[in-house]
Write a protein that holds these residues in place. Structure first.
Motif, PDB file in Angstrom:
ATOM      1  N   ASN A  37      15.745   7.438 -10.921  1.00 55.94           N
ATOM      2  CA  ASN A  37      16.515   6.659 -10.323  1.00 55.94           C
ATOM      3  C   ASN A  37      16.762   6.954  -9.054  1.00 55.94           C
ATOM      4  O   ASN A  37      16.862   6.052  -8.070  1.00 55.94           O
ATOM      5  N   ASP A  38      16.594   8.116  -8.398  1.00 61.15           N
ATOM      6  CA  ASP A  38      16.757   8.607  -7.150  1.00 61.15           C
ATOM      7  C   ASP A  38      15.588   7.957  -6.189  1.00 61.15           C
ATOM      8  O   ASP A  38      15.925   7.449  -5.128  1.00 61.15           O
ATOM      9  N   LEU A  39      14.327   8.079  -6.652  1.00 56.58           N
ATOM     10  CA  LEU A  39      13.358   7.593  -6.204  1.00 56.58           C
ATOM     11  C   LEU A  39      13.581   6.032  -6.025  1.00 56.58           C
ATOM     12  O   LEU A  39      13.098   5.420  -4.975  1.00 56.58           O
ATOM     13  N   ALA A  40      13.851   5.476  -6.947  1.00 62.19           N
ATOM     14  CA  ALA A  40      14.156   3.868  -6.726  1.00 62.19           C
ATOM     15  C   ALA A  40      15.155   3.606  -5.808  1.00 62.19           C
ATOM     16  O   ALA A  40      15.022   2.751  -4.792  1.00 62.19           O
ATOM     17  N   ARG A  41      16.322   4.408  -5.923  1.00 67.41           N
ATOM     18  CA  ARG A  41      17.318   4.165  -4.860  1.00 67.41           C
ATOM     19  C   ARG A  41      16.684   4.294  -3.312  1.00 67.41           C
ATOM     20  O   ARG A  41      16.915   3.787  -2.577  1.00 67.41           O
ATOM     21  N   THR A  42      15.875   5.281  -3.225  1.00 64.42           N
ATOM     22  CA  THR A  42      15.427   5.738  -1.765  1.00 64.42           C
ATOM     23  C   THR A  42      14.491   4.635  -1.394  1.00 64.42           C
ATOM     24  O   THR A  42      14.617   4.290  -0.154  1.00 64.42           O
ATOM     25  N   TRP A  43      13.953   3.957  -2.177  1.00 60.54           N
ATOM     26  CA  TRP A  43      12.862   2.975  -1.931  1.00 60.54           C
ATOM     27  C   TRP A  43      13.722   1.652  -1.480  1.00 60.54           C
ATOM     28  O   TRP A  43      13.222   1.020  -0.696  1.00 60.54           O
ATOM     29  N   LEU A  44      14.919   1.337  -2.267  1.00 60.38           N
ATOM     30  CA  LEU A  44      15.519   0.309  -1.636  1.00 60.38           C
ATOM     31  C   LEU A  44      16.256   0.533  -0.299  1.00 60.38           C
ATOM     32  O   LEU A  44      16.378  -0.528   0.385  1.00 60.38           O
ATOM     33  N   THR A  45      16.738   1.796  -0.093  1.00 60.48           N
ATOM     34  CA  THR A  45      17.425   2.075   1.060  1.00 60.48           C
ATOM     35  C   THR A  45      16.527   2.312   2.093  1.00 60.48           C
ATOM     36  O   THR A  45      17.116   2.194   3.230  1.00 60.48           O
ATOM     37  N   ASP A  46      15.487   3.036   2.152  1.00 57.46           N
ATOM     38  CA  ASP A  46      14.584   3.681   3.117  1.00 57.46           C
ATOM     39  C   ASP A  46      13.876   2.648   3.653  1.00 57.46           C
ATOM     40  O   ASP A  46      13.042   2.843   4.973  1.00 57.46           O
ATOM     41  N   HIS A  47      13.491   1.374   3.067  1.00 54.64           N
ATOM     42  CA  HIS A  47      12.341   0.415   3.297  1.00 54.64           C
ATOM     43  C   HIS A  47      13.074  -0.811   3.858  1.00 54.64           C
ATOM     44  O   HIS A  47      13.958  -1.364   3.340  1.00 54.64           O
ATOM     45  N   SER A  48      12.560  -1.258   4.900  1.00 58.59           N
ATOM     46  CA  SER A  48      12.984  -2.255   5.608  1.00 58.59           C
ATOM     47  C   SER A  48      12.984  -3.830   4.773  1.00 58.59           C
ATOM     48  O   SER A  48      13.435  -4.686   4.819  1.00 58.59           O
ATOM     49  N   ALA A  49      11.968  -3.954   4.054  1.00 61.29           N
ATOM     50  CA  ALA A  49      11.398  -4.938   3.267  1.00 61.29           C
ATOM     51  C   ALA A  49      10.694  -4.552   1.927  1.00 61.29           C
ATOM     52  O   ALA A  49       9.504  -4.597   1.883  1.00 61.29           O
ATOM     53  N   LEU A  82      13.327   0.875 -12.390  1.00 57.26           N
ATOM     54  CA  LEU A  82      12.630  -0.191 -11.703  1.00 57.26           C
ATOM     55  C   LEU A  82      13.778  -0.510 -10.415  1.00 57.26           C
ATOM     56  O   LEU A  82      14.934  -0.529 -10.700  1.00 57.26           O
ATOM     57  N   ALA A  83      13.192  -0.542  -9.311  1.00 60.40           N
ATOM     58  CA  ALA A  83      13.855  -0.885  -8.094  1.00 60.40           C
ATOM     59  C   ALA A  83      13.578  -2.402  -7.703  1.00 60.40           C
ATOM     60  O   ALA A  83      12.385  -2.959  -7.793  1.00 60.40           O
ATOM     61  N   MET A  84      14.967  -3.173  -7.780  1.00 61.64           N
ATOM     62  CA  MET A  84      14.765  -4.542  -7.630  1.00 61.64           C
ATOM     63  C   MET A  84      15.366  -5.084  -6.318  1.00 61.64           C
ATOM     64  O   MET A  84      16.713  -5.090  -6.385  1.00 61.64           O
ATOM     65  N   PRO A 151      20.473  -3.024  -0.757  1.00 64.03           N
ATOM     66  CA  PRO A 151      19.913  -4.358  -0.883  1.00 64.03           C
ATOM     67  C   PRO A 151      19.503  -4.545  -2.256  1.00 64.03           C
ATOM     68  O   PRO A 151      18.559  -5.586  -2.367  1.00 64.03           O
ATOM     69  N   GLY A 152      19.761  -4.082  -3.118  1.00 65.96           N
ATOM     70  CA  GLY A 152      19.044  -4.281  -4.514  1.00 65.96           C
ATOM     71  C   GLY A 152      19.985  -3.556  -5.505  1.00 65.96           C
ATOM     72  O   GLY A 152      20.803  -3.281  -5.442  1.00 65.96           O
ATOM     73  N   ILE A 153      19.003  -3.721  -6.776  1.00 67.17           N
ATOM     74  CA  ILE A 153      19.579  -3.000  -8.161  1.00 67.17           C
ATOM     75  C   ILE A 153      18.604  -1.856  -8.732  1.00 67.17           C
ATOM     76  O   ILE A 153      17.360  -2.127  -8.598  1.00 67.17           O
ATOM     77  N   VAL A 154      19.022  -0.725  -9.263  1.00 71.75           N
ATOM     78  CA  VAL A 154      18.122   0.239  -9.817  1.00 71.75           C
ATOM     79  C   VAL A 154      18.422   0.265 -11.552  1.00 71.75           C
ATOM     80  O   VAL A 154      19.671   0.101 -11.666  1.00 71.75           O
ATOM     81  N   VAL A 155      17.439  -0.119 -12.019  1.00 73.93           N
ATOM     82  CA  VAL A 155      17.784  -0.070 -13.495  1.00 73.93           C
ATOM     83  C   VAL A 155      16.972   1.111 -13.911  1.00 73.93           C
ATOM     84  O   VAL A 155      15.603   1.430 -13.820  1.00 73.93           O
ATOM     85  N   GLY A 156      17.654   2.089 -14.679  1.00 69.60           N
ATOM     86  CA  GLY A 156      17.132   2.992 -15.243  1.00 69.60           C
ATOM     87  C   GLY A 156      16.841   3.100 -16.756  1.00 69.60           C
ATOM     88  O   GLY A 156      17.940   2.673 -17.528  1.00 69.60           O
TER      89      GLY A 156
END
Length: 200
Positions: A37-49, A82-84, A151-156
């Motif tokens: 979940n931490d990896l998915a959260r980082t993906w959503l918050t650290d990537h511009s798109a 899952l990072a959505m 800008p998204g939702i994390v599903v664990g």
């Protein structure tokens, strides 16, 4: 048993694109990590798109359940997030999503089991997968968690699949709901990758 703390961004090879409906999810496979979940959260918050992406770990050393509870994640389970990326739609999609994720996971698990076994697997509102048998206590197979992240939702999703899960917490206290694995119910091990793809 203590596992080494790996670099959370390391994974075995490049992410593999998986076709899901009309889109694609980048699937990362890791031997071990703290929390998918931490990896998915980082993906959503650290990537511009960011694009949809998933992480599947052999072991989690810092898995979390609802209300911040620790979640044992040993070898043999399905530990996936899952990072959505949804942009401005994220907050509007979140209400009710947890139940839909639980139902989707229930359907995938039932599809992986024989009919008589599958019928005993139920969704305990709103996010636990459990099994019941006459004259036996309810036993927990796993659970899901959904949370907004930028800008998204994390599903664990965490499921006891191929190994007998621990029956006590980190302090040695018995769990409120005794655990059970899908392999124990089915009488044989299940293909983790196939189950993960079915859920996605």
């Amino acid at each position: 048993m203590t596992h080494p703390q790996p670099n959370p961004l390391c994974h075995a090879g490049s992410p593999a694109p998986l076709r899901v409906g009309s889109g694609t999810v980048l699937v990362h496979h890791l031997d071990a990590t703290g929390s998918t979940n931490d990896l998915a959260r980082t993906w959503l918050t650290d990537h511009s798109a960011p694009v949809p992406a998933a992480w599947i770990a052999g072991i989690q050393t810092a898995g979390r359940g609802t209300r911040g509870r620790s979640w044992a994640s040993p070898v043999g389970g399905l530990w996936m997030s899952l990072a959505m990326p949804l942009g401005d739609r994220a907050s509007g999609v979140l209400p009710g999503l947890g139940l839909r994720v639980g139902l989707a996971t229930l359907r995938a698990v039932r599809d992986a089991l024989m009919k008589d076994t599958a019928s005993r697997v139920l969704l305990r509102w709103p996010n636990d997968l459990v099994t019941t048998q006459p004259d036996e206590p309810v036993r927990k197979i796993g659970g899901t968690i959904t949370e907004q992240a930028g800008p998204g939702i994390v599903v664990g999703i965490g499921l006891n699949v191929n190994k007998h899960p621990p029956a006590t917490d980190d302090a040695g206290q018995p769990l409120r709901t005794p655990p059970v694995s899908l392999a124990q119910l089915a009488g044989h091990e299940l293909a983790l990758d196939r189950l993960a793809e079915s859920i996605l």
